[in-house]
Design a protein around this motif. Structure first.
Motif, PDB file in Angstrom:
ATOM      1  N   UNK A 197      36.589  51.292  23.360  1.00 28.77           N
ATOM      2  CA  UNK A 197      36.495  51.245  24.818  1.00 28.77           C
ATOM      3  C   UNK A 197      35.919  49.935  25.323  1.00 28.77           C
ATOM      4  N   UNK A 198      36.306  49.592  26.542  1.00 26.61           N
ATOM      5  CA  UNK A 198      35.836  48.370  27.200  1.00 26.61           C
ATOM      6  C   UNK A 198      35.539  48.686  28.649  1.00 26.61           C
ATOM      7  N   UNK A 199      34.496  48.084  29.199  1.00 21.31           N
ATOM      8  CA  UNK A 199      34.181  48.175  30.621  1.00 21.31           C
ATOM      9  C   UNK A 199      34.307  46.789  31.239  1.00 21.31           C
ATOM     10  N   UNK A 200      35.027  46.706  32.338  1.00 17.37           N
ATOM     11  CA  UNK A 200      35.146  45.483  33.127  1.00 17.37           C
ATOM     12  C   UNK A 200      34.390  45.673  34.428  1.00 17.37           C
ATOM     13  N   UNK A 201      33.478  44.740  34.736  1.00 11.63           N
ATOM     14  CA  UNK A 201      32.736  44.754  35.995  1.00 11.63           C
ATOM     15  C   UNK A 201      33.247  43.589  36.833  1.00 11.63           C
ATOM     16  N   UNK A 202      33.869  43.884  37.970  1.00 14.71           N
ATOM     17  CA  UNK A 202      34.438  42.841  38.828  1.00 14.71           C
ATOM     18  C   UNK A 202      33.589  42.689  40.086  1.00 14.71           C
ATOM     19  N   UNK A 203      32.985  41.532  40.241  1.00 15.87           N
ATOM     20  CA  UNK A 203      32.159  41.259  41.424  1.00 15.87           C
ATOM     21  C   UNK A 203      32.973  40.433  42.408  1.00 15.87           C
ATOM     22  N   UNK A 204      32.931  40.850  43.688  1.00 20.81           N
ATOM     23  CA  UNK A 204      33.762  40.223  44.711  1.00 20.81           C
ATOM     24  C   UNK A 204      32.954  39.979  45.988  1.00 20.81           C
ATOM     25  N   UNK A 205      33.397  39.004  46.799  1.00 19.01           N
ATOM     26  CA  UNK A 205      32.800  38.833  48.139  1.00 19.01           C
ATOM     27  C   UNK A 205      33.267  39.946  49.075  1.00 19.01           C
ATOM     28  N   UNK A 206      32.688  39.976  50.244  1.00 18.65           N
ATOM     29  CA  UNK A 206      33.053  40.971  51.256  1.00 18.65           C
ATOM     30  C   UNK A 206      34.518  40.843  51.646  1.00 18.65           C
ATOM     31  N   UNK A 207      35.200  41.980  51.748  1.00 21.35           N
ATOM     32  CA  UNK A 207      36.575  41.991  52.255  1.00 21.35           C
ATOM     33  C   UNK A 207      37.619  41.604  51.249  1.00 21.35           C
ATOM     34  N   UNK A 208      37.297  41.541  49.978  1.00 20.91           N
ATOM     35  CA  UNK A 208      38.270  41.209  48.936  1.00 20.91           C
ATOM     36  C   UNK A 208      38.354  42.385  47.967  1.00 20.91           C
ATOM     37  N   UNK A 209      39.571  42.903  47.748  1.00 23.82           N
ATOM     38  CA  UNK A 209      39.777  44.056  46.865  1.00 23.82           C
ATOM     39  C   UNK A 209      40.945  43.797  45.927  1.00 23.82           C
TER      40      UNK A 209
END
Length: 209
Positions: A197-209
């Motif tokens: 298994x792998x976990x990806x954590x994606x950090x983004x600015x406001x309003x970006x999906x």
């Protein structure tokens, strides 16, 4: 086929800790104003963070409509917004460190975290750009922290062209910036190899999906 996750031989600490970014991030210029930054083994003690998130996050299974039928999304998901309590203090620290490092270039800070749990090689994400919201029309950044078993992140120019890939190991950081979400696509391909298994954590600015 699924296998148990085996910890990294490079982890020297049971308690997760972040390394420096300045002087340790390598930028790869792509085309059309897109770029990728890579910082291997940014998180020491990443195996402990993986285990904590795997066991405590309220993972959800989603469905989507495809070709006039509803299919299961091939990974589990979680999302933490600006006002949510994030699931580990080191992720809060990562958000602030990334903001300090990239805000002069980005013009804003990272505020949300999307998490994906890839249970084995059958879980994947198809070719896409993060183009919901401001990412459709504006340059932005998406920072990915990879935890658990190594998986290949592939990239290709939108409209065709040579692809490239990075194998992300536990604790690695990859940041997509410039025009990357609009002019390139990325994917985590399925694999028939026995991977854990792998976990990806994606950090983004406001309003970006």
């Amino acid at each position: 086929m699924s296998v148990t996750f085996q910890g990294s031989l490079f982890d020297s600490s049971d308690e997760p800790a972040l390394g420096p970014l300045a002087g340790h991030v390598v930028r790869h210029e792509l085309s059309a104003g897109a770029w990728i930054d890579v910082r291997p083994r940014w998180i020491d003690g990443a195996d402990d963070l993986f285990a904590h998130l795997h066991d405590t996050v309220a993972w959800r299974a989603d469905e989507r409509e495809m070709y006039e039928r509803v299919v299961a999304v091939p990974r589990l998901l979680a999302w933490f917004g600006e006002r949510a309590a994030w699931p580990h203090a080191v992720l809060d620290e990562a958000r602030e460190r990334l903001g300090d490092h990239y805000e002069p270039e980005l013009g804003e800070r990272f505020v949300t975290a999307g998490l994906c749990l890839y249970r084995d090689g059958r879980d994947s994400v198809a070719w896409h750009g993060d183009r919901i919201g401001r990412g459709r029309s504006e340059n932005t950044m998406v920072a990915i922290v990879s935890l658990g078993s190594p998986r290949r992140l592939a990239l290709r120019p939108r409209g065709g062209g040579a692809s490239l890939s990075f194998t992300l190991g536990s604790g690695d950081l990859l940041v997509m910036g410039g025009t990357c979400q609009r002019t390139w696509e990325h994917a985590i391909p399925k694999t028939a190899k026995p991977v854990g298994p792998r976990i990806s954590v994606q950090l983004r600015p406001r309003g970006v999906l």
